[in-house]
Design a protein around this motif. Sequence first.
Motif, PDB file in Angstrom:
ATOM      1  N   ALA A 127       9.772   6.689   6.521  1.00  0.00           N
ATOM      2  CA  ALA A 127      10.252   7.485   7.656  1.00  0.00           C
ATOM      3  C   ALA A 127       9.216   8.523   8.076  1.00  0.00           C
ATOM      4  O   ALA A 127       9.045   8.792   9.270  1.00  0.00           O
ATOM      5  N   SER A 128       8.497   9.079   7.111  1.00  0.00           N
ATOM      6  CA  SER A 128       7.447  10.055   7.434  1.00  0.00           C
ATOM      7  C   SER A 128       6.350   9.419   8.273  1.00  0.00           C
ATOM      8  O   SER A 128       5.772  10.068   9.146  1.00  0.00           O
ATOM      9  N   LEU A 129       6.078   8.156   8.018  1.00  0.00           N
ATOM     10  CA  LEU A 129       5.062   7.450   8.801  1.00  0.00           C
ATOM     11  C   LEU A 129       5.573   7.028  10.172  1.00  0.00           C
ATOM     12  O   LEU A 129       4.858   7.136  11.168  1.00  0.00           O
ATOM     13  N   LEU A 130       6.817   6.545  10.214  1.00  0.00           N
ATOM     14  CA  LEU A 130       7.295   5.839  11.399  1.00  0.00           C
ATOM     15  C   LEU A 130       8.298   6.594  12.264  1.00  0.00           C
ATOM     16  O   LEU A 130       8.458   6.246  13.435  1.00  0.00           O
ATOM     17  N   TYR A 131       8.988   7.580  11.700  1.00  0.00           N
ATOM     18  CA  TYR A 131      10.094   8.178  12.442  1.00  0.00           C
ATOM     19  C   TYR A 131      10.223   9.670  12.141  1.00  0.00           C
ATOM     20  O   TYR A 131      11.251  10.132  11.660  1.00  0.00           O
ATOM     21  N   ALA A 132       9.192  10.399  12.399  1.00  0.00           N
ATOM     22  CA  ALA A 132       9.209  11.832  12.097  1.00  0.00           C
ATOM     23  C   ALA A 132      10.091  12.584  13.086  1.00  0.00           C
ATOM     24  O   ALA A 132       9.931  12.462  14.300  1.00  0.00           O
ATOM     25  N   ARG A 133      11.028  13.326  12.549  1.00  0.00           N
ATOM     26  CA  ARG A 133      11.932  14.186  13.322  1.00  0.00           C
ATOM     27  C   ARG A 133      12.196  15.429  12.487  1.00  0.00           C
ATOM     28  O   ARG A 133      12.090  15.397  11.259  1.00  0.00           O
ATOM     29  N   TYR A 165       6.964  22.310  13.617  1.00  0.00           N
ATOM     30  CA  TYR A 165       6.028  21.713  14.571  1.00  0.00           C
ATOM     31  C   TYR A 165       6.722  20.624  15.391  1.00  0.00           C
ATOM     32  O   TYR A 165       6.558  20.575  16.605  1.00  0.00           O
ATOM     33  N   GLU A 166       7.486  19.777  14.735  1.00  0.00           N
ATOM     34  CA  GLU A 166       8.237  18.726  15.447  1.00  0.00           C
ATOM     35  C   GLU A 166       9.156  19.359  16.494  1.00  0.00           C
ATOM     36  O   GLU A 166       9.243  18.877  17.625  1.00  0.00           O
TER      37      GLU A 166
END
Length: 127
Positions: A67-73, A122-123
């Motif tokens: 998820a950290s690679l592909l779907y950061a929220r 940051y997100e």
Amino acid sequence: MTPANLCRLYWAMRLGMALLWLWTAFVSWYLYPHAESLAWLRRSGITLYTGQVFAASCLADLAMGMASLLYARPWLWWSQCALVAGYTLVIAVFLPEFLTHPFGPLTKNIPLIAGLVFLALYEKSRG
């Protein structure tokens, strides 16, 4: 700090966090002795379905890395903060020898959480 440098820092932190979770999952499942991990879980009060809890923990680490690679929220980073804080609290209470371990496996979670807070904020600022 310039916006470009802030963006570089974000990506360095994000990739680093992903690699940390993925490496932890890999080492826990493939390299570290399962018997020792299961013994730690039992000492932590998990005496039923210990093997399944261990497997779920490895899968959670893998999922966090992917998820950290592909779907950061923002919610992902806050979830990781909660998971790290939970792991830290349980280990500190039930396996207190890790509090004074010379490699600092628990104290290293302090900057880890700070990095996760940075990623979440940051997100959020990116909208």
